[in-house]
Design a protein around this motif. Structure first.
Motif, short mmCIF file in Angstrom:
data_model
loop_
_atom_site.label_atom_id
_atom_site.label_comp_id
_atom_site.label_asym_id
_atom_site.label_seq_id
_atom_site.Cartn_x
_atom_site.Cartn_y
_atom_site.Cartn_z
N ARG A 98 0.82 -1.22 0.00
CA ARG A 98 0.00 0.00 0.00
C ARG A 98 0.85 1.26 0.00
N GLN A 99 1.83 1.28 -0.92
CA GLN A 99 2.70 2.45 -1.08
C GLN A 99 2.60 2.99 -2.50
N VAL A 100 1.41 2.89 -3.11
CA VAL A 100 1.25 3.31 -4.50
C VAL A 100 1.35 4.84 -4.63
N LEU A 105 4.54 9.26 -6.87
CA LEU A 105 5.44 10.40 -6.70
C LEU A 105 6.78 10.13 -7.38
N GLY A 106 7.26 8.89 -7.26
CA GLY A 106 8.54 8.54 -7.89
C GLY A 106 8.49 8.69 -9.40
N TYR A 107 7.40 8.25 -10.02
CA TYR A 107 7.31 8.35 -11.49
C TYR A 107 7.02 9.78 -11.94
N PHE A 108 6.38 10.59 -11.08
CA PHE A 108 6.26 12.01 -11.39
C PHE A 108 7.63 12.69 -11.35
N TRP A 153 12.37 6.81 0.42
CA TRP A 153 13.25 5.96 -0.39
C TRP A 153 12.52 5.28 -1.54
N VAL A 154 11.24 4.94 -1.37
CA VAL A 154 10.50 4.30 -2.47
C VAL A 154 10.44 5.24 -3.67
N SER A 155 10.04 6.48 -3.44
CA SER A 155 9.92 7.47 -4.52
C SER A 155 11.28 7.75 -5.16
N LEU A 156 12.29 7.96 -4.33
CA LEU A 156 13.62 8.27 -4.85
C LEU A 156 14.22 7.10 -5.62
N PHE A 157 14.02 5.88 -5.11
CA PHE A 157 14.58 4.71 -5.78
C PHE A 157 13.92 4.49 -7.13
N LEU A 158 12.59 4.59 -7.18
CA LEU A 158 11.89 4.39 -8.45
C LEU A 158 12.28 5.45 -9.47
N ILE A 277 5.82 19.21 -7.06
CA ILE A 277 6.25 18.40 -8.21
C ILE A 277 5.42 18.75 -9.44
N TRP A 278 4.09 18.87 -9.27
CA TRP A 278 3.23 19.20 -10.40
C TRP A 278 3.59 20.58 -10.98
N LEU A 279 3.90 21.52 -10.11
CA LEU A 279 4.31 22.84 -10.58
C LEU A 279 5.63 22.75 -11.34
#
Length: 296
Positions: A98-100, A105-108, A153-158, A277-279
């Motif tokens: 449940r960290q989708v 955020l990582g793919y953004f 770390w999940v976002s940064l790693f992806l 990030i969106w900005l």
């Protein structure tokens, strides 16, 4: 009429590719009861089989043979396989745990990571808008670190692995189909070692699943290849600015899936990170569009 039809086919292929990637959390959520490494192993094996069949049908094995004669390309494909394999594994872990939202955020972040890699590795020069987009991304990450009291770390790693994978593949003159087959081939020894290790502990990685799970694991191989083929078709027909705009479909769909379908919590601080990030992506897209319209 032909150029318009050419464009429409390209957009349709791009929508198909990013749509499939965007709905990956929904698909792999059905395999949450299987360990991420088990799913990765099955995904690599069945993708290798599926892409091998495609190479046979298209009579393109000569392209694979050409790569085997070039040790530098083989080495770079090995690095690419390790990057995309580890990216798949962490993504699967994120879906199962449940960290989708973090995955989204990582793919953004990935396009902005590509900008940084271009600056550091390719010695590209950034304009003011690109620097602003990078600073906004850094502000978002600083906000996340403060909010959660540690690295996201999940976002940064992806973002890091997928961005670096793109950099490696960009420098490889290998088509998408041959490249994917070779990348999955490189993963197989690691998957085999893992399967033997698990077998020693009484756990079967490739067998022993119920029928529904087995079919989902086989389908994961095909779903790995299909969006890449669609993306390759889109890239042949669309300009980079259009592809860049379509790219945001994937993390947007993941974000919507996480919040509205999986019911993952969204903190106010996390919403601020996404807003930054969106900005940053808006500024980056404006800069990319300007470069496309005025290449000089």
């Amino acid at each position: 009429m032909y150029p318009q039809r050419h464009l429409l086919i390209g957009i349709a292929c791009g929508l198909l590719a990013y749509g499939i990637w965007g709905f990956f959390p929904l698909f792999f959520h059905q395999l949450a009861h299987v360990s991420p490494m088990d799913v990765l192993s099955n995904r690599a094996v069945w993708a290798c089989v599926f892409v091998g069949l495609l190479l046979t049908l298209r009579r393109q094995w000569h392209k694979v043979a050409e790569v085997f004669r070039n040790w530098r390309q083989l080495l770079m494909l090995t690095v690419a396989a390790l990057l995309i394999g580890s990216n798949w594994l962490v993504f699967l872990w994120a879906v199962a745990n449940r960290q989708v939202v973090a995955s989204s955020l990582g793919y953004f972040l990935t396009p902005l990571v590509n900008v940084l890699l271009g600056l550091v590795v390719l010695k590209e020069r950034l304009n003011r808008l690109e620097w602003l987009s990078v600073l906004l991304a850094l502000a978002a990450m600083t906000n996340e670190i403060i909010a959660i009291g540690g690295l996201p770390w999940v976002s940064l790693f992806l973002a890091g692995t997928f961005g670096t994978y793109g950099l490696v593949r960009k420098q490889l003159p290998v088509d998408a189909v041959s490249g994917l087959w070779l990348e999955t081939l490189v993963m197989l020894p690691v998957c085999a070692l893992y399967a033997f290790w698990q077998a020693g502990n009484g756990h079967a990685v490739f067998t022993g699943h119920d029928l529904s799970t087995s079919w989902l694991l086989i389908a994961a191989g095909a779903l790995t290849a299909l969006p890449l083929l669609a993306f390759a078709a889109a890239a042949q027909r669309l300009d980079l600015a259009t592809i860049g705009m379509l790219m945001y479909i994937n993390p947007t769909l993941q974000f919507v899936t996480a919040i509205w379908l999986f019911g993952e919590p969204m903190r106010a601080e996390q919403l601020l990170s996404f807003g930054l990030i969106w900005l940053g992506l808006l500024v980056f897209s404006w800069s990319a569009w300007g470069k496309y319209r005025n290449p000089d």
